[in-house]
Motif scaffolding. Sequence first.
Motif, PDB file in Angstrom:
ATOM      1  N   LEU A 156     -16.474   8.984  -1.878  1.00 47.63           N
ATOM      2  CA  LEU A 156     -16.499   8.221  -0.633  1.00 47.63           C
ATOM      3  C   LEU A 156     -17.189   9.014   0.473  1.00 47.63           C
ATOM      4  N   TYR A 157     -16.783  10.260   0.650  1.00 45.45           N
ATOM      5  CA  TYR A 157     -17.355  11.037   1.756  1.00 45.45           C
ATOM      6  C   TYR A 157     -18.791  11.493   1.491  1.00 45.45           C
ATOM      7  N   LYS A 158     -19.153  11.527   0.223  1.00 41.46           N
ATOM      8  CA  LYS A 158     -20.567  11.729  -0.082  1.00 41.46           C
ATOM      9  C   LYS A 158     -21.369  10.526   0.410  1.00 41.46           C
ATOM     10  N   GLY A 159     -20.804   9.312   0.174  1.00 41.20           N
ATOM     11  CA  GLY A 159     -21.458   8.100   0.672  1.00 41.20           C
ATOM     12  C   GLY A 159     -21.529   8.083   2.187  1.00 41.20           C
ATOM     13  N   LYS A 160     -20.469   8.598   2.864  1.00 40.31           N
ATOM     14  CA  LYS A 160     -20.480   8.680   4.330  1.00 40.31           C
ATOM     15  C   LYS A 160     -21.611   9.580   4.803  1.00 40.31           C
ATOM     16  N   ARG A 161     -21.755  10.743   4.126  1.00 37.87           N
ATOM     17  CA  ARG A 161     -22.795  11.691   4.531  1.00 37.87           C
ATOM     18  C   ARG A 161     -24.192  11.128   4.297  1.00 37.87           C
ATOM     19  N   GLU A 162     -24.329  10.236   3.312  1.00 38.27           N
ATOM     20  CA  GLU A 162     -25.643   9.688   2.986  1.00 38.27           C
ATOM     21  C   GLU A 162     -25.954   8.418   3.784  1.00 38.27           C
ATOM     22  N   GLY A 163     -25.187   8.165   4.834  1.00 28.58           N
ATOM     23  CA  GLY A 163     -25.534   7.071   5.729  1.00 28.58           C
ATOM     24  C   GLY A 163     -24.560   5.917   5.765  1.00 28.58           C
TER      25      GLY A 163
END
Length: 657
Positions: A641-648
């Motif tokens: 989830l937070y990888k997705g947050k970092r990617e926009g």
Amino acid sequence: MYSEGVFQFYFMNMPQPVIVIQQERHQLYYKECNKAAQQFFDKMKDKIINKEENLLFYTLCEKAIATKEPIQYQYIQLFHPELHAYEVTFTPLFNQATTPSHVLVMAQEIHYKKTLEESTRLLDAFLENTVDAILVADCDEKVLTVNGAFEKLFQWRKEEVIGKICQEVDIVSKEEGKENLKLIEELKNGKTLPPYETVRYTKSGESVCVSVSCSPICDDQNQLVAYSVIYRDITPIKKLELELIESKQWYKSLFTNHHHAVCMLDMDGTILNINSAFLETLQLSASDVLHRNYLDIAKRLGVCNYKSWNVYETISYSTELTLRRSQHSAQHVYITTIPVKVNNQTVGAYAILHDITPQKEAEEQLAYTMKELENIKYALDESASVMILDANGTITYINDMYIRYSDYQKEDLLGKYYRDAGLRHDLSELRETIKSGKVWQGELEMWTKHNQLYWVSNTIVPLKDIDGNITYYVSIHNDITEQKALENKLHFEATHDSLTGLPNRAMLLKELNKVIEKGEQKSDEFFALLFLDCDNFKQINDEYGHHIGDEFLKAYTKRLKSCVRKGDRIYRLGGDEFIIILNVTNGREIEQIARRIHASLQQSWNVRGYCLRTTTTIGVSIYPEDGESAALLLKNADDALYKGKREGKNNYILYQT
């Protein structure tokens, strides 16, 4: 020696049925019968007795001939008022060679024994299920019986007590032993003993505070033949009295929250304060009680055994009162008064009232039942739903209260199997317990005739005959539907989110562990965990207020439910974080579902007239490749989830190591 003339002379006009059986060439024949037996046996004269059709009768005749001794057999069927009870005597008659050649069979009706046996069964069931400890002794101080509550309270087993002299059952201190003997002598002399409080001791020497009631047991000529002693454990009440005196601060909380009725009086006897239990117990309103003298209240309540006492004694005082508001209404209370002292001066008193109506009714019923045992059935019918079953589980009796609870009519159930009375679940454990002769207690889910669910607390007591065989079961029900509803409500509130109604984190962990445990048992088990987070939920709260934020979360939950399939489960962790467990078979299916959910959540939202736009980021972990424990699956989904947050944000990401 058999003689037809003798038979005609002695037995023909007897009121009891009498027949003569003849043995010839190892075969039995009907020979003679008197007038009382003609309706049954006259047509059988000189007819061979069929052994297969009359096995018991045939066997008893043969046994009387073989042993050359009379044999008695009793035929009693309990709780069947339409069936009579008989005692049949088989007497061998001898020929000149002193060899029995005939059997004289005489039947005597013994309905009184049947009535006594039925009454005894009901009394035994009552004694063993009452909460008060009971001891019964004869006039020689020998213990006749004790109930199960006595065994539990004093730790003496019944077989250790019965037959002993009361003084040998060491529950009375040596100091009080002589005084106790005086009380028993007064009881034997016909004096009525009021209930009194004292201390008794268990087999291991532990002290127990009890209220003691002694009752005489008289025969039909009103002569004392035995007496009963009822011990009520009042340790909790005595403990409360001591703690109330020792701790004023503790009592403030107790006054308000105690389930017993409590009131406070000043030196004039005016009631200054009461708790809610006081009003409930006495069925009064606050305006009826506050700032009124307790004597006026006693008069209004119809206290009929009231004796004036000083409520400001230096020590606590206890007594029992009977309230009669009308000719047909009585309420019994156990009242304890405790003086309130300030600087060693009495300034008022507290009064604690305990509604002991059920206990008093039980005591009065027990005393009355010693002379007329049938009243026990009436008392039981008035206090609970009662059903009686035969040994095969067929219903033979139901009381009116059972009819009121279940909506069935008696003709719907009498003669039917127990399960037909509204039971729809497995009863194997119940049947195993009662068939072994043990009492079964538990909770049952029941259904009325009109399919309305209700819950009962059920006690089933096996009744045995003289030979120890189970003949009947008494089933006693108490309605606990409201209690079960409260338990279910509390369980739901503990496991579900109050705003959205979704299962919460605790339920997620519990069910996730179940799914994993199932997966450990099946090598092909496969599922996915989706971790969802609304990207700009905080902005909605800040711009429109938390009430709009809450409405948005409800709408968000509703849309999530429309996106998932039957069998998929949604949970709310808190705030704008949600978890979905997907039952899937492959990675391609996971991506299709995640893409559909993601697309649906990007659509605009109309909340209370506001058009809101928001996006969602989703992190995905897969069992078992991304983790074989609940904690690891949640962590990896969170990382995705937070990888997705970092990617926009506004995307879905599958976890990758």
